[in-house]
Scaffold this motif. Structure first.
Motif, PDB file in Angstrom:
ATOM      1  N   MET A   1      30.357  16.706 -17.884  1.00 42.78           N
ATOM      2  CA  MET A   1      29.020  16.985 -17.251  1.00 42.78           C
ATOM      3  C   MET A   1      28.631  16.223 -15.794  1.00 42.78           C
ATOM      4  O   MET A   1      28.188  17.124 -15.073  1.00 42.78           O
ATOM      5  CB  MET A   1      27.736  16.481 -18.285  1.00 42.78           C
ATOM      6  CG  MET A   1      27.866  17.227 -19.692  1.00 42.78           C
ATOM      7  SD  MET A   1      26.695  16.671 -21.051  1.00 42.78           S
ATOM      8  CE  MET A   1      25.047  16.609 -19.938  1.00 42.78           C
ATOM      9  N   LYS A   2      28.895  15.070 -15.658  1.00 43.06           N
ATOM     10  CA  LYS A   2      28.568  14.415 -14.303  1.00 43.06           C
ATOM     11  C   LYS A   2      29.612  15.231 -13.230  1.00 43.06           C
ATOM     12  O   LYS A   2      28.910  15.515 -12.357  1.00 43.06           O
ATOM     13  CB  LYS A   2      28.955  13.089 -14.426  1.00 43.06           C
ATOM     14  CG  LYS A   2      28.006  12.266 -15.198  1.00 43.06           C
ATOM     15  CD  LYS A   2      28.551  10.569 -15.148  1.00 43.06           C
ATOM     16  CE  LYS A   2      27.746   9.828 -15.946  1.00 43.06           C
ATOM     17  NZ  LYS A   2      28.053   8.531 -16.103  1.00 43.06           N
TER      18      LYS A   2
ATOM     19  N   ASN B   1      30.799  18.357 -13.387  1.00 47.35           N
ATOM     20  CA  ASN B   1      30.221  19.604 -13.224  1.00 47.35           C
ATOM     21  C   ASN B   1      28.599  19.873 -12.879  1.00 47.35           C
ATOM     22  O   ASN B   1      28.112  20.907 -12.602  1.00 47.35           O
ATOM     23  CB  ASN B   1      30.129  20.501 -14.546  1.00 47.35           C
ATOM     24  CG  ASN B   1      31.756  20.546 -14.871  1.00 47.35           C
ATOM     25  OD1 ASN B   1      32.399  20.944 -14.046  1.00 47.35           O
ATOM     26  ND2 ASN B   1      32.043  20.487 -15.958  1.00 47.35           N
ATOM     27  N   SER B   2      27.867  18.682 -12.638  1.00 53.86           N
ATOM     28  CA  SER B   2      26.489  18.603 -12.201  1.00 53.86           C
ATOM     29  C   SER B   2      26.484  19.344 -10.736  1.00 53.86           C
ATOM     30  O   SER B   2      27.292  18.893  -9.941  1.00 53.86           O
ATOM     31  CB  SER B   2      25.776  17.467 -12.223  1.00 53.86           C
ATOM     32  OG  SER B   2      26.248  16.306 -11.334  1.00 53.86           O
TER      33      SER B   2
ATOM     34  N   GLU C   1      24.559  18.215  -8.404  1.00 52.38           N
ATOM     35  CA  GLU C   1      24.539  17.385  -7.275  1.00 52.38           C
ATOM     36  C   GLU C   1      25.847  16.507  -6.928  1.00 52.38           C
ATOM     37  O   GLU C   1      25.753  16.274  -5.805  1.00 52.38           O
ATOM     38  CB  GLU C   1      23.257  16.068  -7.651  1.00 52.38           C
ATOM     39  CG  GLU C   1      23.749  15.490  -8.639  1.00 52.38           C
ATOM     40  CD  GLU C   1      23.088  16.065 -10.213  1.00 52.38           C
ATOM     41  OE1 GLU C   1      23.396  15.519 -11.175  1.00 52.38           O
ATOM     42  OE2 GLU C   1      22.498  17.112 -10.149  1.00 52.38           O
ATOM     43  N   ASN C   2      26.840  16.925  -7.538  1.00 54.71           N
ATOM     44  CA  ASN C   2      27.964  16.485  -7.372  1.00 54.71           C
ATOM     45  C   ASN C   2      29.012  17.271  -6.278  1.00 54.71           C
ATOM     46  O   ASN C   2      28.493  18.561  -6.280  1.00 54.71           O
ATOM     47  CB  ASN C   2      28.983  16.136  -8.321  1.00 54.71           C
ATOM     48  CG  ASN C   2      28.972  15.028  -9.251  1.00 54.71           C
ATOM     49  OD1 ASN C   2      28.322  13.926  -8.391  1.00 54.71           O
ATOM     50  ND2 ASN C   2      28.990  15.134 -10.495  1.00 54.71           N
TER      51      ASN C   2
END
Length: 174
Positions: free
Chosen positions: A71-72, A74-75, A77-78
């Protein structure tokens, strides 16, 4: 016959990291896995490859940790170019990812894993987590699974309530 806990090996390339998971990826391996991936992400690595060719099984805690990291990556903000790829997951692991509704967080591949020659192989040391750290990992992993897929709430509601209470008791001063 019990399946051994997961052994993690790391291959670090110029633009990617490959983590080989061998054995049973369960709650005992989850804190080390979190520490490893978090540390590598902090160093700027954004492309993660997991070699699951020797991973016998993943329990729900390890799957929740994996989903949280997916999830991080694919967020929104990344930065673009971040990815987590799973290579050679067996049918049982793939079914678990699908049944928990987290398969969409990963790119799935099978076949030979082609790695460049400029990789460094290492085996990370364990962080030797405390009971409190393991309980916190358990809780967060299951909360992640419930957040990603509402169908998981019925599966893990009682477990998360128990873990939250256990964590409160562990955090109380003696």
């Amino acid at each position: 016959m019990s399946t051994p806990s997961a052994q993690l090996s790391v291959l670090v390339g110029k633009d990617f990291v490959c983590v080989k998971i061998a054995g049973r990826a369960n709650f005992t391996a989850a804190p080390d896995f979190i520490a490893l991936l978090s540390g590598l992400a902090q160093k700027g690595y954004a492309h993660f490859i997991l070699d699951l060719s020797e991973c016998a099984l993943m329990d729900s805690t390890f799957l929740g940790v994996l989903a949280g990291f997916g999830m991080k990556l694919n967020s929104p903000e990344n930065a673009a170019g971040r990815a987590m790829e799973l290579f050679n997951a067996n049918e049982r692991v793939t079914e678990l990812l699908e049944n928990l509704g987290v398969l969409h967080l990963f790119k799935i591949h099978s076949g030979a894993l082609q790695l460049p020659e400029d990789v460094k192989i290492s085996t990370p040391a364990s962080i030797n987590p405390t009971h409190e750290q393991i309980t916190r990992t358990f809780l967060k992993a299951h909360e992640t699974l419930m957040m990603v897929n509402p169908d998981n709430v019925a599966r893990f509601k009682d477990v998360t309530q128990f873990l939250a209470e256990d964590l409160k008791n562990l955090e109380k001063p003696s």
